[in-house]
Write a protein that holds these residues in place. Structure first.
Motif, PDB file in Angstrom:
ATOM      1  N   ARG A 139       8.194  10.042  -7.542  1.00 57.61           N
ATOM      2  CA  ARG A 139       7.616  10.696  -6.351  1.00 57.61           C
ATOM      3  C   ARG A 139       7.253  12.144  -6.638  1.00 57.61           C
ATOM      4  O   ARG A 139       7.576  13.069  -5.880  1.00 57.61           O
ATOM      5  CB  ARG A 139       8.602  10.628  -5.173  1.00 57.61           C
TER       6      ARG A 139
ATOM      7  N   LYS B 245       0.957  15.167  -6.973  1.00 61.18           N
ATOM      8  CA  LYS B 245      -0.229  14.660  -7.675  1.00 61.18           C
ATOM      9  C   LYS B 245      -0.617  15.523  -8.866  1.00 61.18           C
ATOM     10  O   LYS B 245      -1.216  15.030  -9.823  1.00 61.18           O
ATOM     11  CB  LYS B 245      -1.403  14.560  -6.696  1.00 61.18           C
TER      12      LYS B 245
ATOM     13  N   ASP C   7       4.336   8.076  -9.471  1.00 63.73           N
ATOM     14  CA  ASP C   7       4.766   7.120  -8.444  1.00 63.73           C
ATOM     15  C   ASP C   7       6.258   6.820  -8.532  1.00 63.73           C
ATOM     16  O   ASP C   7       6.922   6.670  -7.505  1.00 63.73           O
ATOM     17  CB  ASP C   7       3.963   5.821  -8.565  1.00 63.73           C
TER      18      ASP C   7
ATOM     19  N   TRP D 174      -0.930  -0.411  -3.913  1.00 62.74           N
ATOM     20  CA  TRP D 174       0.127  -0.126  -4.891  1.00 62.74           C
ATOM     21  C   TRP D 174      -0.214  -0.821  -6.206  1.00 62.74           C
ATOM     22  O   TRP D 174      -0.346  -2.046  -6.259  1.00 62.74           O
ATOM     23  CB  TRP D 174       1.463  -0.607  -4.363  1.00 62.74           C
TER      24      TRP D 174
ATOM     25  N   LYS E  83       0.832  -1.197   0.000  1.00 56.61           N
ATOM     26  CA  LYS E  83       0.000   0.000   0.000  1.00 56.61           C
ATOM     27  C   LYS E  83       0.867   1.248   0.000  1.00 56.61           C
ATOM     28  O   LYS E  83       2.001   1.249   0.460  1.00 56.61           O
ATOM     29  CB  LYS E  83      -0.922   0.003   1.213  1.00 56.61           C
ATOM     30  N   ARG E  84       0.288   2.314  -0.553  1.00 58.44           N
ATOM     31  CA  ARG E  84       0.956   3.599  -0.518  1.00 58.44           C
ATOM     32  C   ARG E  84       0.881   4.197   0.890  1.00 58.44           C
ATOM     33  O   ARG E  84       0.278   3.635   1.797  1.00 58.44           O
ATOM     34  CB  ARG E  84       0.297   4.554  -1.516  1.00 58.44           C
ATOM     35  N   GLU E  85       1.497   5.362   1.036  1.00 51.55           N
ATOM     36  CA  GLU E  85       1.456   6.032   2.328  1.00 51.55           C
ATOM     37  C   GLU E  85       0.050   6.487   2.692  1.00 51.55           C
ATOM     38  O   GLU E  85      -0.283   6.585   3.869  1.00 51.55           O
ATOM     39  CB  GLU E  85       2.406   7.237   2.314  1.00 51.55           C
ATOM     40  N   ASP E  86      -0.768   6.766   1.664  1.00 50.47           N
ATOM     41  CA  ASP E  86      -2.139   7.198   1.939  1.00 50.47           C
ATOM     42  C   ASP E  86      -3.097   6.031   2.156  1.00 50.47           C
ATOM     43  O   ASP E  86      -4.299   6.234   2.325  1.00 50.47           O
ATOM     44  CB  ASP E  86      -2.661   8.086   0.803  1.00 50.47           C
ATOM     45  N   GLY E  87      -2.587   4.787   2.112  1.00 49.23           N
ATOM     46  CA  GLY E  87      -3.410   3.619   2.382  1.00 49.23           C
ATOM     47  C   GLY E  87      -3.982   2.948   1.158  1.00 49.23           C
ATOM     48  O   GLY E  87      -4.533   1.846   1.266  1.00 49.23           O
ATOM     49  N   THR E  88      -3.858   3.553  -0.027  1.00 50.20           N
ATOM     50  CA  THR E  88      -4.365   2.939  -1.248  1.00 50.20           C
ATOM     51  C   THR E  88      -3.417   1.840  -1.715  1.00 50.20           C
ATOM     52  O   THR E  88      -2.226   1.846  -1.396  1.00 50.20           O
ATOM     53  CB  THR E  88      -4.531   3.983  -2.357  1.00 50.20           C
TER      54      THR E  88
END
Length: 348
Positions: free
Chosen positions: A288, A291, A285, A105, A98-103
């Motif tokens: 980095r 957005k 991604d 990968w 998962k990403r740092e925001d919880g979604t």
């Protein structure tokens, strides 16, 4: 029982049969009973055909699955909300990243710990002045190739970048492979160069995967990629086998031209000739990026990568041993020893 099974398998191999032809890796198949082996052996070709037909009907054509297959399906469905996914019948388990925001990968080609922020402070104007004959030959060769590519692509910077990356991803792979084989032959370390060159090839491939999201190549451009890759790979392989020094010098000059090409790409975006569209998700991604990153940001970080590859290859040109000189030295020693031996024999 073991003798019956062994005789049946040997008979099937002798007759050219393939017992696993209709066994799917996605569906579990029940073990074969001894009575079926005996019946298949006794019935001959007709019995084998009937047995295969029953196996096909039981595994695929009726859509029915065995209890073991149903159990595996339930196991996979139960893991949808868990942290582990069974990716194949071998039982290989892949954790959900998962990403740092919880979604979740979304990429399999690279992982979060392989991402980075490009060094934008690198000197873009650096140039290695050719002094030796081989350096001048490498420089003139790259310049001539640049003229041909400019005549073909002209102001189509996206297609030009796509072709450039298909070529730029080859030297790192060839160099890493050659040094890998050399390390195996000589039982010695490579000083970290194998990993560095393979990482360079992977980075160039990620450039291509990003550019393809922005530019869709036409059929003739795909055909050109096939031709250029076939010629360039073999030519660079031979060059690296003869002289890694010259090969890395050529790549260094290629990267200098890549920096120049991406600078022209950025100028076209800034002048409004190319629309500054939103950056692809894979680029956001991988580098980095924020957005709201745009095409201008993507080309900027790719140009910084190319400048880094330029410095690495120019440094490698003076760091990696020249195989051509090694071969020449070995040949000289061989001739000298042979002559000394012949002179000794003649004098005696």
């Amino acid at each position: 029982m073991n003798r019956v099974v062994l005789k049946s398998v040997i008979g099937g191999l002798a007759n050219g049969r393939n017992f696993n032809r209709y066994i799917s890796t996605a569906v579990a198949v029940r073990p074969l009973e001894s009575s079926e082996f005996l019946r298949r052996r006794s019935d001959g070709l007709l019995g084998a055909f009937q047995w295969r037909t029953r196996m096909m009907m039981s595994t695929g054509s009726t859509g029915e699955t065995t209890p073991l297959a149903e159990k595996e399906q339930k196991k996979e469905s139960s893991n949808d909300n868990g942290s582990v996914v069974v990716s194949s019948y071998w039982g290989i388990q892949r954790p959900k990243i998962k990403r740092e925001d919880g979604t979740e990968w979304p990429w399999n080609c690279f992982k979060p710990w392989e991402t980075y922020e490009a060094d934008l402070s690198i000197d873009l104007s650096k140039h290695h002045v050719p002094k030796t004959f081989l350096d001048k030959a490498a420089f003139r060769t790259v310049k001539s190739l640049r003229v041909l590519s400019d005549l073909y692509f002209q102001k189509r910077h996206g297609c030009h970048a796509m072709m450039l990356e298909t070529v730029a991803a080859v030297p790192g792979m060839v160099g890493g492979m050659m040094l890998h084989l050399k390390s195996l032959r000589k039982f010695e370390h490579s000083g970290g160069w194998i990993k560095a060159l393979l990482e360079e090839a992977e980075n160039e491939r990620m450039h291509l995967m990003t550019v393809v999201e922005l530019v869709k190549p036409a059929w003739h451009e795909r055909l050109l990629v096939l031709a250029v890759q076939g010629v360039f790979f073999n030519a660079f392989f031979v060059l690296y086998a003869l002289s890694p020094k010259v090969a890395h010098r050529v790549v260094g000059y290629l990267e200098e031209e890549a920096v120049h090409s991406y600078t022209e790409y950025l100028k076209a975006i800034e002048n409004g000739n190319i629309e500054n569209v939103k950056a692809p998700a894979i680029a956001i991604d991988y580098w980095r990026l924020p957005k709201d990153a745009t095409l201008h940001d993507v080309i900027t970080v790719i140009r910084a990568d190319e400048a880094h590859h330029r410095d690495v290859n120019h440094f490698a040109s003076v760091s990696i041993m020249n195989c051509l000189s090694l071969i020449f030295t070995g040949f000289t020693i061989f001739v000298t020893c042979s002559f000394d031996t012949w002179r000794t024999v003649v004098c005696v």
